[in-house]
Design an enzyme around this catalytic site. Structure first.
Site, PDB file in Angstrom:
ATOM      1  CG  HIS A  96      34.627   2.961  27.201  1.00  0.00           C
ATOM      2  ND1 HIS A  96      34.149   4.100  26.514  1.00  0.00           N
ATOM      3  CD2 HIS A  96      35.174   3.432  28.099  1.00  0.00           C
ATOM      4  CE1 HIS A  96      35.068   5.093  27.275  1.00  0.00           C
ATOM      5  NE2 HIS A  96      35.332   4.290  28.337  1.00  0.00           N
ATOM      6  CD  GLU A 168      34.726   3.339  32.827  1.00  0.00           C
ATOM      7  OE1 GLU A 168      35.845   3.514  33.049  1.00  0.00           O
ATOM      8  OE2 GLU A 168      34.581   2.991  31.574  1.00  0.00           O
ATOM      9  N   GLY A 174      36.218  11.578  31.292  1.00  0.00           N
ATOM     10  CA  GLY A 174      36.984  12.245  30.049  1.00  0.00           C
ATOM     11  C   GLY A 174      37.011  13.779  30.521  1.00  0.00           C
ATOM     12  CB  SER A 214      36.984  12.009  36.695  1.00  0.00           C
ATOM     13  OG  SER A 214      36.684  12.633  35.522  1.00  0.00           O
TER      14      SER A 214
HETATM   15  P1  PGA Z   1      38.820   8.961  32.502  1.00  0.00           P
HETATM   16  O1  PGA Z   1      38.474   8.023  31.532  1.00  0.00           O
HETATM   17  O2  PGA Z   1      39.619   8.373  33.624  1.00  0.00           O
HETATM   18  O3  PGA Z   1      40.040   9.880  31.487  1.00  0.00           O
HETATM   19  O4  PGA Z   1      37.840   9.928  33.008  1.00  0.00           O
HETATM   20  C1  PGA Z   1      37.845   6.727  32.224  1.00  0.00           C
HETATM   21  C2  PGA Z   1      37.245   5.925  31.001  1.00  0.00           C
HETATM   22  O5  PGA Z   1      36.888   6.229  29.873  1.00  0.00           O
HETATM   23  O6  PGA Z   1      37.198   4.770  31.392  1.00  0.00           O
END
Ligand code: PGA
Length: 258
Positions: A96, A168, A174, A214
């Site tokens: 990640h 991602e 985030g 997101s």
């Molecule tokens: P988010 O995080 O949906 O809060 O943007 C995605 C992730 O870190 O896998």
């Protein structure tokens, strides 16, 4: 209808009691589960045992957020695949962006973890994605190709059936994440599919490729409708069971209408 993958990594936001309560509400909301979907939850290590009990009798997969590449030994602070399997973990998230950027995980370490997960017949969810700077410099395509080639080095066409990919983009993840641009996601997923096919031939076509960053109940239907998006990997918007349920429904309805 294509098989859909939908899950959440709860990061470091829920303790064991909160995770169990979350899963119980989820299960109540889901009722009879949609057969076409593979759902998964990836809680903190300390919540795994409670989560497994709360998931008993359900087909929701349990995942872990990280894992050591060794089975046992002098690796202070690490958790081995055998320990995870003892907790009933079937899926492990590897690489990640927070592991890469906050904790300095390298592609070489990520590759060792992937190979270790596959050796233990666990599903390995490899996360890849470019930063904002890399995107601005036009480096995205090369970076994704590099992260896939390095992360999956030594993976065979046979064992790749246990690999899942999550694209991602770091700039979309985030609190400060920018909303994903559909065109960009579409192009990157097509590129990822073509890289996977060049690495693994026909087996590359079958690898689930999820989008994360997101995702919410407003954009989920549009994202899942993209040709090479096989699933969604959700953070913040899935951390309330009701809101995760809304996303699951949006995805389900959109796929039924196609
Ligand atoms: P988010 O995080 O949906 O809060 O943007 C995605 C992730 O870190 O896998």
């Amino acid at each position: 209808m294509k098989r859909l993958y939908l899950g959440t990594n709860t990061k470091m936001t829920k303790n064991c009691a909160e995770t169990v309560a979350y899963i119980k509400v989820m299960r109540k909301l889901l009722g009879e589960q949609q057969e076409e979907m593979t759902l998964f939850v990836i809680p903190s290590f300390t919540a795994l045992e409670g989560a497994k009990k709360a998931l008993a009798g359900s087909s929701i997969l349990l995942g872990a957020q990280n894992m050591c590449w060794e089975d046992r030994g002098a690796f202070t602070g690490e958790i081995s695949p055998l320990m995870l399997q003892e907790m009933g973990v079937e899926l492990v998230e590897i690489g990640h962006s927070e592991r890469r950027h906050l904790f300095g995980e390298t592609d070489e370490q990520i590759n060792k973890k992937i190979l270790c997960a596959l050796r233990h017949q666990m599903k390995a969810l490899l996360c890849i994605g470019e930063t904002k700077e890399q995107k601005q410099l036009g480096l995205t395509d090369r970076l994704l190709e590099y992260q896939l080639a390095e992360g999956l080095k030594g993976v065979t066409c046979e064992s790749v059936s246990n690999v899942w990919i999550a694209y991602e983009p770091v700039w979309a993840i985030g609190e400060n994440g920018m909303p994903p641009e559909t065109g960009h996601v579409d192009e990157r997923h097509k590129q990822i599919r073509s890289i996977l096919c060049s690495l693994f031939g026909r087996s590359g076509k079958e690898i689930p490729v999820l989008y994360g960053g997101s995702v919410n109940s407003e954009n989920a239907a549009e994202l899942i409708s993209l040709q090479e998006v096989n699933g969604l990997f959700v953070g913040r918007s899935a951390w309330k069971a009701e809101s995760f349920y809304r996303i699951i429904n949006a995805v389900y309805n959109s796929s039924q209408n196609r």
